[in-house]
Design an enzyme around this catalytic site. Sequence first.
Site, PDB file in Angstrom:
ATOM      1  CD  GLU A 192       9.970   1.782  10.452  1.00 58.61           C
ATOM      2  OE1 GLU A 192       9.736   2.729   9.694  1.00 58.61           O
ATOM      3  OE2 GLU A 192       9.811   0.604  10.116  1.00 58.61           O
ATOM      4  CG  LEU A 203       8.111   2.671   4.841  1.00 58.76           C
ATOM      5  CD1 LEU A 203       7.764   1.426   4.043  1.00 58.76           C
ATOM      6  CD2 LEU A 203       6.865   3.461   5.150  1.00 58.76           C
ATOM      7  CE  LYS A 223       3.039   3.437   3.275  1.00 61.31           C
ATOM      8  NZ  LYS A 223       3.090   3.452   4.726  1.00 61.31           N
ATOM      9  CE1 TYR A 231       1.036  -0.337   4.418  1.00 58.74           C
ATOM     10  CE2 TYR A 231      -0.044   1.800   4.427  1.00 58.74           C
ATOM     11  CZ  TYR A 231       0.772   0.875   5.039  1.00 58.74           C
ATOM     12  OH  TYR A 231       1.325   1.151   6.254  1.00 58.74           O
TER      13      TYR A 231
END
Length: 290
Positions: free
Chosen positions: A184, A208, A146, A31
């Site tokens: 992250e 990411l 993702k 996505y």
Amino acid sequence: MTVYLNGKFLPLEEAFVPVLDRGFIFGDGVYEVIPVYSRRAFRLHEHLQRLQASLDGIRLDNPHTMAEWEELIQTLIKNNSAEDQYLYLHLTRGVAKRDHAFPQPPVKPTVFMMSSPLSQPAAKLLASGVSATTATDNRWLRCDIKAISLLPNVLLRQLAVDAGCAETILIREGSGSGDSFMTEGAASNIFVVKNGTLLAPPKNNLMLPGITYDVVLEIAKANHIPYQVRKILKSEIFDADEILLTSSTKEVLPVTRVDGKAVGSGKPGAMFTRLHMLYQEFKREVMRKS
Ligand code: PMP
């Protein structure tokens, strides 16, 4: 709300996907989330490039050219009323008899897009900052994709909610406690500020590659703000002067408490104030040119 599903724009209530969709059965898809300001998609090319990288990562052919994506996205923006929106793009490996292996011959991928109104982070959050909790990063080794299979991120984000926090900062545990490092957030990228230098973890398979992360580093470079891209140890989170969180929908937010302890002064710091202002300027400039 008008959404897009497999070639058609239609009301959300009329958009259905068969239960054998591999997105539903296996979480087999990828996505994107793209912010739209004043009806113009921000950093569209970069988002579509990252989508391509995610598709390559799961070995799924891109069903559309960049020009087709751009046209579909323009139509989606037009069909929704908000000036500022965020677009959700979702592709799966399509509908097939349940079997882990890729369908042979390949079936048509499912393509879904929707738009939601985007509001700027509340002034209160910018003034006081947000709290974060930390947790072991127990995700897989392809966090650069993702992927729609977000169960680990869902569970990790819920830890923050349970602790009354906005985000969970993820730590890959090393063999010794001194080796543990930050990757992250559960749904954001994280920067640390120490002695006036902005520290960013290096882009690799464990995080990411955030579009906002790139914008922040671009702004730092253009404005001669000292920055370093390097591994950030867990201990540096607790010794930080400031911590910043970035994402397409939250832009740049100050993290002022971690695991119940104040970060630096406990208030948004000078680096946040400067980057936030520069980010808003950067957005205006990009929008003016597009
Ligand atoms: N990391 C993760 C795990 C995320 O889910 C997100 C937001 N989707 C980000 C980083 C930030 O990426 P971006 O700036 O492109 O929104």
